[in-house]
Every structure is written in structure tokens, then in C-alpha cells.
Design a protein around this motif. Structure first.
Motif, PDB file in Angstrom:
ATOM      1  N   GLN A   1      29.640   2.672  16.925  1.00 13.68           N
ATOM      2  CA  GLN A   1      29.524   2.110  15.588  1.00 13.68           C
ATOM      3  C   GLN A   1      28.619   2.963  14.705  1.00 13.68           C
ATOM      4  N   ASP A   2      27.636   3.625  15.300  1.00  8.67           N
ATOM      5  CA  ASP A   2      26.656   4.395  14.546  1.00  8.67           C
ATOM      6  C   ASP A   2      27.117   5.817  14.242  1.00  8.67           C
ATOM      7  N   LEU A   3      28.205   6.250  14.859  1.00 11.16           N
ATOM      8  CA  LEU A   3      28.658   7.631  14.717  1.00 11.16           C
ATOM      9  C   LEU A   3      29.861   7.741  13.783  1.00 11.16           C
ATOM     10  N   ASN A   4      29.913   8.820  13.027  1.00 14.39           N
ATOM     11  CA  ASN A   4      31.033   9.075  12.126  1.00 14.39           C
ATOM     12  C   ASN A   4      32.298   9.329  12.946  1.00 14.39           C
ATOM     13  N   PRO A   5      33.335   8.501  12.790  1.00 12.76           N
ATOM     14  CA  PRO A   5      34.549   8.669  13.605  1.00 12.76           C
ATOM     15  C   PRO A   5      35.344   9.925  13.268  1.00 12.76           C
TER      16      PRO A   5
ATOM     17  N   ASP B   1      24.484  16.490  15.172  1.00  9.71           N
ATOM     18  CA  ASP B   1      25.147  17.793  15.231  1.00  9.71           C
ATOM     19  C   ASP B   1      24.929  18.474  16.577  1.00  9.71           C
ATOM     20  N   LYS B   2      23.894  18.057  17.295  1.00 12.04           N
ATOM     21  CA  LYS B   2      23.559  18.668  18.583  1.00 12.04           C
ATOM     22  C   LYS B   2      24.189  17.932  19.764  1.00 12.04           C
TER      23      LYS B   2
ATOM     24  N   SER C   1      22.625  10.145  11.145  1.00 10.42           N
ATOM     25  CA  SER C   1      22.537  11.605  11.242  1.00 10.42           C
ATOM     26  C   SER C   1      21.628  12.020  12.394  1.00 10.42           C
ATOM     27  N   HIS C   2      20.768  11.093  12.846  1.00  9.00           N
ATOM     28  CA  HIS C   2      19.839  11.357  13.943  1.00  9.00           C
ATOM     29  C   HIS C   2      19.655  10.097  14.795  1.00  9.00           C
ATOM     30  N   PHE C   3      19.312  10.318  16.047  1.00  6.74           N
ATOM     31  CA  PHE C   3      18.868   9.238  16.924  1.00  6.74           C
ATOM     32  C   PHE C   3      17.425   9.538  17.328  1.00  6.74           C
ATOM     33  N   LEU C   4      16.618   8.490  17.429  1.00  5.50           N
ATOM     34  CA  LEU C   4      15.228   8.648  17.860  1.00  5.50           C
ATOM     35  C   LEU C   4      15.127   8.296  19.334  1.00  5.50           C
TER      36      LEU C   4
END
Length: 270
Positions: free
Chosen positions: A199-203, A166-167, A150-153
Motif C-alpha cells: 500500500q505504501d509503494l508506488n505500483p 530507489d534502493k 519515498s523512504h522507510f525508516l
């Protein structure tokens, strides 16, 4: 041994052919099929092979729908880009799977398993077992979606700044890493490959348009037909170059945008 390959990514199919030749020179690849429709036509006019390699996601849908249209009794090894933890739940003796990118050691293991079980290892010969396996497959794939970030740091000096997915408007490949571009046009470099980002993102929310770009569904403003059956995609923020979706991915992209198809974002892109 005579085999067929069902795979809609050209380089993935070629790579598997090379691995098969290196692993067992006696293996003959009869055909490389790119869609469910091609499979229906081929099986309807040819004798079954000794073994089939099938990618789970094809341009015209999930390969499981093939078994509702025709009867296949040869052994099948499925190929997938999903992580192993999502597959362990339904590993059974009657079939096998290979994780992409496919390694020769894993291919050898799968071939040895098929030979060990012989024709009794067929998928089509046990209809009830096959249906149970497919149900477990779909459940595991659906459950695995909950693991998407849901987030990346983003590191900056001695701090970490969060960016909500979302951004994100799009992500582009750059210098063996990736650049996240947000809807407010800010750019953030991360030391992760585009493959890892996918891989980390919702397709359902992001699409791997080509080797250089991942685009967010919410950022797409328009798409235009380009020459050769390709699509050019326009986003809500400017991009350094045109984002082109290949002819092979054209249908998948449009179905994804309309919410009718779940792509496999982490597969290699031609």
C-alpha cells in the motif's frame, strides 16, 4: 436477488460469495467473471442480474473500459483496495463501493442502499452521471499516487535509519513482518506486513508478484516461462527461492513491466 461478481482474485471472489450468503440467503450468485472480455461475453448472452459487484482492476485492464463496449443498466457496487479518502470525492447516490478486505457491515450497508434506491440507483440508466463519476474516480486514483512513500525508516536501537525506495530490490514476507532487501544486498526487517508495504509503494515501481514477494521494476534482470503458464523472475540480487508469478498474473506483470498497466498491489494475492 440475482447478482454477478466480477473479480479476478479467486479467494476474494469466494470470500465475497460467503459474505453474501451470510448476509442475505436469498441472494443467488449467477456467475463469477474474471476479465473484461468475460463480462462482454456474459452480458451478451444473459439477462442482466439485479446487481453486479465489480473489482476496479482486472487482469486485462480497468473495469471502466467495459462501459465503452457494452451497455449495462443494472446497479453496480464497485470493490477496491484504495483508501477511503481517495473515494469520498466521488461518492454519489447512483452507485456504491466496498473497500477491501470487505466487511459484512459494509456489505449490508451497500445492499441496503441499493434496495433503498431501487432500480433508480442504476449506473447504466444515467449515462452522463456515470461518465462524470468515472472521471472523478480516475482523478482521485491518480491523485492518490502522490501519497506513496519515498523512504522507510528502519529502527536500530535508539536510532532510525532512512532507506530510499530507489534502493530497494525486493521485499519478502517473514515472521508476520517484511524484510527489505536493497540493491547492495543488505537486509532490513520492518514490523509491517507485505500488504501494508504494498500500500505504501508506488505500483508503477513495485509489483506484488505473489504472497511472499514484492519486486522492484529497476531490479528485474530477466523473466522465464515456467510450467503451467507461470513466470519466474530473476533479479539483480539473489533471492532465497524462485520468484514465481502465477498464470493469472502473467499478463498483468508483463504489461506492468512495459509500463502499460497500473496494478493493484494491495489486493490479496492467490
Amino acid at each position: 436477488m440475482k447478482v454477478i461478481i466480477v473479480e479476478d482474485e479467486y479467494f476474494t471472489a469466494k470470500g465475497l460469495q460467503t459474505l453474501l450468503a451470510d448476509t442475505d440467503p436469498d441472494i443467488e450468485v449467477l456467475a463469477v467473471l474474471q476479465s473484461i472480455d468475460e463480462c462482454v461475453e456474459w452480458f451478451g448472452s444473459h439477462a442482466e442480474p439485479d446487481l453486479a459487484f465489480m473489482d476496479i482492476h482486472l487482469a486485462d485492464g480497468q473495469v471502466f473500459s467495459l462501459f465503452d463496449r457494452i451497455r449495462i443498466t443494472c446497479p453496480i457496487i464497485f470493490t477496491t483496495a484504495y483508501e477511503e479518502y481517495a473515494l469520498k470525492a466521488f461518492e454519489v447516490n447512483s452507485i456504491d463501493y466496498l473497500l477491501k478486505p470487505i466487511k459484512q457491515t459494509d456489505l449490508q450497508r451497500a445492499l441496503d442502499k441499493i434496495k433503498r434506491f431501487g432500480h433508480n440507483g442504476q449506473v447504466g440508466g444515467q449515462a452522463e452521471e456515470r461518465q462524470n463519476w468515472m472521471a472523478k474516480m480516475m482523478q482521485a486514483l491518480n491523485e492518490s499516487q502522490a501519497s506513496y512513500k519515498s523512504h522507510f525508516l528502519i529502527p536500530y536501537r535508539d536510532k532510525l535509519f532512512p532507506i530510499s525506495v530507489d534502493k530497494i530490490a525486493y521485499i519478502r514476507s517473514e515472521n508476520k513482518g517484511s524484510v527489505i532487501v536493497t540493491v547492495d544486498k543488505s537486509e532490513h526487517f520492518v514490523d509491517l506486513s507485505l500488504e501494508k508495504m504494498a500500500q505504501d509503494l508506488n505500483p508503477k515501481l513495485f509489483f506484488r508478484a505473489n504472497r511472499q514477494y514484492i519486486v522492484a521494476h529497476s531490479a528485474i534482470r530477466s523473466m522465464s516461462v515456467w510450467f503451467g503458464g507461470k513466470l519466474t523472475v530473476t533479479l539483480s540480487v539473489e533471492t532465497p527461492e524462485n520468484i514465481i508469478v502465477s498464470k493469472a498474473k502473467n499478463r498483468e506483470f508483463k504489461e506492468w513491466y512495459q509500463g502499460a498497466y497500473l496494478p493493484t498491489n494491495n489486493q490479496p494475492i492467490e
